[in-house]
Design a protein around this motif. Structure first.
Motif, PDB file in Angstrom:
ATOM      1  N   THR A   1      -2.944   0.908   1.479  1.00  0.00           N
ATOM      2  CA  THR A   1      -4.282   0.329   1.505  1.00  0.00           C
ATOM      3  C   THR A   1      -4.860   0.247   0.093  1.00  0.00           C
ATOM      4  O   THR A   1      -4.598   1.094  -0.754  1.00  0.00           O
ATOM      5  CB  THR A   1      -5.230   1.155   2.388  1.00  0.00           C
ATOM      6  OG1 THR A   1      -5.237   2.515   1.927  1.00  0.00           O
ATOM      7  CG2 THR A   1      -4.774   1.138   3.832  1.00  0.00           C
ATOM      8  N   GLY A   2      -5.651  -0.789  -0.135  1.00  0.00           N
ATOM      9  CA  GLY A   2      -6.290  -0.974  -1.427  1.00  0.00           C
ATOM     10  C   GLY A   2      -5.659  -2.116  -2.196  1.00  0.00           C
ATOM     11  O   GLY A   2      -4.556  -2.562  -1.901  1.00  0.00           O
TER      12      GLY A   2
ATOM     13  N   TYR B   1      -6.117  -2.295  -5.996  1.00  0.00           N
ATOM     14  CA  TYR B   1      -6.519  -2.004  -7.374  1.00  0.00           C
ATOM     15  C   TYR B   1      -5.728  -2.904  -8.322  1.00  0.00           C
ATOM     16  O   TYR B   1      -4.532  -3.140  -8.112  1.00  0.00           O
ATOM     17  CB  TYR B   1      -6.246  -0.535  -7.697  1.00  0.00           C
ATOM     18  CG  TYR B   1      -7.026  -0.022  -8.876  1.00  0.00           C
ATOM     19  CD1 TYR B   1      -8.304   0.513  -8.719  1.00  0.00           C
ATOM     20  CD2 TYR B   1      -6.501  -0.089 -10.167  1.00  0.00           C
ATOM     21  CE1 TYR B   1      -9.027   0.980  -9.802  1.00  0.00           C
ATOM     22  CE2 TYR B   1      -7.216   0.373 -11.261  1.00  0.00           C
ATOM     23  CZ  TYR B   1      -8.484   0.902 -11.077  1.00  0.00           C
ATOM     24  OH  TYR B   1      -9.195   1.361 -12.162  1.00  0.00           O
TER      25      TYR B   1
ATOM     26  N   ASP C   1      -1.017   5.036  -3.082  1.00  0.00           N
ATOM     27  CA  ASP C   1      -2.434   4.717  -2.959  1.00  0.00           C
ATOM     28  C   ASP C   1      -2.726   3.519  -3.862  1.00  0.00           C
ATOM     29  O   ASP C   1      -2.536   3.597  -5.078  1.00  0.00           O
ATOM     30  CB  ASP C   1      -3.288   5.918  -3.372  1.00  0.00           C
ATOM     31  CG  ASP C   1      -4.759   5.734  -3.043  1.00  0.00           C
ATOM     32  OD1 ASP C   1      -5.186   4.590  -2.814  1.00  0.00           O
ATOM     33  OD2 ASP C   1      -5.484   6.743  -3.028  1.00  0.00           O
TER      34      ASP C   1
ATOM     35  N   SER D   1      -5.754   2.096  -3.826  1.00  0.00           N
ATOM     36  CA  SER D   1      -7.207   2.020  -3.990  1.00  0.00           C
ATOM     37  C   SER D   1      -7.652   2.573  -5.343  1.00  0.00           C
ATOM     38  O   SER D   1      -8.816   2.443  -5.708  1.00  0.00           O
ATOM     39  CB  SER D   1      -7.899   2.790  -2.857  1.00  0.00           C
ATOM     40  OG  SER D   1      -7.689   4.193  -2.998  1.00  0.00           O
TER      41      SER D   1
END
Length: 418
Positions: free
Chosen positions: A60-61, A63, A328, A330
């Motif tokens: 998820t995310g 960035y 990650d 995010s």
């Protein structure tokens, strides 16, 4: 106070308990952490015909700055490694092969497709570990691979795993350090199965075929990894804890425990000592599950410290292969690598700075008061001062100074990619 002054104070405090801080740091330098490459590109890989993420895996995310090529991914790894004290390893998945634009399916992969990674590892003087990729592929879309009822599907994945063992052996031979080759599969069912035994029988037979050829253990170490459930396999996972623990012990394979692959009330730290009694080597994928196997970035929490303590107080540094597994998107991906790995190393230092022999004696004597008191007091001992000094000695940023370098790299490199 300077780093040196704080270190001198800490060294004196620990010396009261006959803890040799210098020896602790010397030991720490020799403990490698296998850093997973897939944090850098959200498990995308570089296959010509990419498939959507599957197998209960989700990142998820969004960035900015995700690595888009092997060159970018290796550059990002170099940046992270420059911020982490110690001498570590990198863990690859099969989907990170480099095929020069040619569509090469996974059952056709060869060591040559990873030559650039080996050349880079030689330049960096690091070892490489490896994983076959049994997800995100058309032949894994129904959630079954090595346990699939169709023989042709099973044979495809068996061949992929065989080729992966050869690739890992190539790593080990070229780099002079054994490559851990770990098999994890997503096989399972969303709802209640009508037959639990047969899929496990098929998995056992598939593994037997994969491991039929004996390879040099100085080049490749074979490991298998269990799971309790995943997205799409909530009711039944073929490769359960009991299945893989039994298979590993019976067939002299390494059992790999992922900290997110058990029930929420179970802890891997509590399993390490039992496994060490029956296995010469065990392996870990250290992650941080939040309610389920969510693979959050590793933080310096109680379970991470307990894992490190179990390794250190049981003299198991050479018996436990430590790897990381989180992703990650995010946050800044290099920051994620840096934080997670530095925290694993911090936890090991924390464990090295404890009077384990004394605490064991208190337990054997039934002096539970002194045992608990010391365990609590050492939580606030100045281990942070030793950590700062260790980072300084290893020529990596002290304290949060690493974040400045990550932010500069983001400005000069990552943001340009978007």
């Amino acid at each position: 106070m300077t780093v040196e002054q704080m270190y001198a104070y800490a060294k004196e405090k620990y010396a009261k308990w006959s803890i040799d801080v210098e020896q602790a740091m010397t030991t720490l330098k020799e403990i490698p952490i296998s850093i997973h490459c897939w944090q850098g590109d959200d498990i995308g890989g570089f296959e010509v015909n990419k498939s959507e993420l599957s197998g209960g895996i989700d990142v998820t995310g969004n960035y900015p700055g995700k690595a888009r090529s092997p060159k970018e991914l290796r550059a990002d790894l170099e940046q992270a490694l420059s911020l982490i004290p110690g001498h570590h390893r990198v863990n690859l998945h099969a989907l990170y092969a480099e095929t020069n634009g040619e569509a090469v399916d996974r059952d056709e992969l060869k060591p040559a497709h990873f030559k650039n990674w080996v050349d880079w590892a030689k330049k960096m003087n690091i070892g490489l570990d490896f994983n076959p990729t049994l997800f995100s592929h058309p032949k894994a879309q129904n959630g079954l691979t090595l346990a699939h009822p169709k023989e042709e599907i099973r044979q495809f994945w068996i061949e992929h795993c065989k080729k992966s063992r050869k690739i890992a052996a190539y790593f080990g031979e070229e780099l002079g350090t054994p490559s851990l080759m770990n098999i994890w599969i997503p096989d399972g069912f969303k709802d209640i199965p009508s037959d639990r035994l047969t899929p496990r029988k098929r998995l056992k037979e598939s593994l037997d075929a994969i491991y039929k050829e004996t390879l040099n253990q100085s080049h490749v170490l074979d490991a298998v990894e269990s799971k309790v459930f995943g997205i799409g396999s909530e009711s039944y996972v073929v490769g359960s804890h009991e299945f893989y623990m039994g298979y590993a012990l019976k067939n002299n394979k390494i059992y790999l425990m992922d900290t997110g692959h058990y029930h929420p009330t179970e802890t891997v730290s509590n399993k390490i000592s039992s496994m060490l009694l029956f296995s010469d080597v065990v392996a870990l994928h250290v992650s941080r599950p939040v309610r389920w196997d969510s693979d959050h970035v590793v933080i310096l929490d109680d379970e991470l410290k307990e894992i490190a303590i179990e390794i250190i107080r049981n003299d198991a540094i050479d018996k436990v292969k430590i790897g990381l597994d989180f992703f990650d998107a995010s946050i800044n991906r290099i920051a994620a690598w840096t934080m997670g790995t530095r925290n694993m190393v911090k936890a090991l230092l924390y464990a090295l700075l404890m009077p384990h022999d004394l605490l064991k004696r208190y337990q054997d004597e039934g002096n539970y008061t002194a045992r608990l008191a010391l365990l609590e007091e050492f939580k606030t001992y100045p281990f942070g001062a030793v950590w700062d000094y260790y980072c300084q000695q290893m020529n990596v940023p002290v304290g949060e100074a690493w974040l400045e370098q990550v932010e500069l790299y983001e400005k000069n490199e990552l943001l340009i990619r978007n």
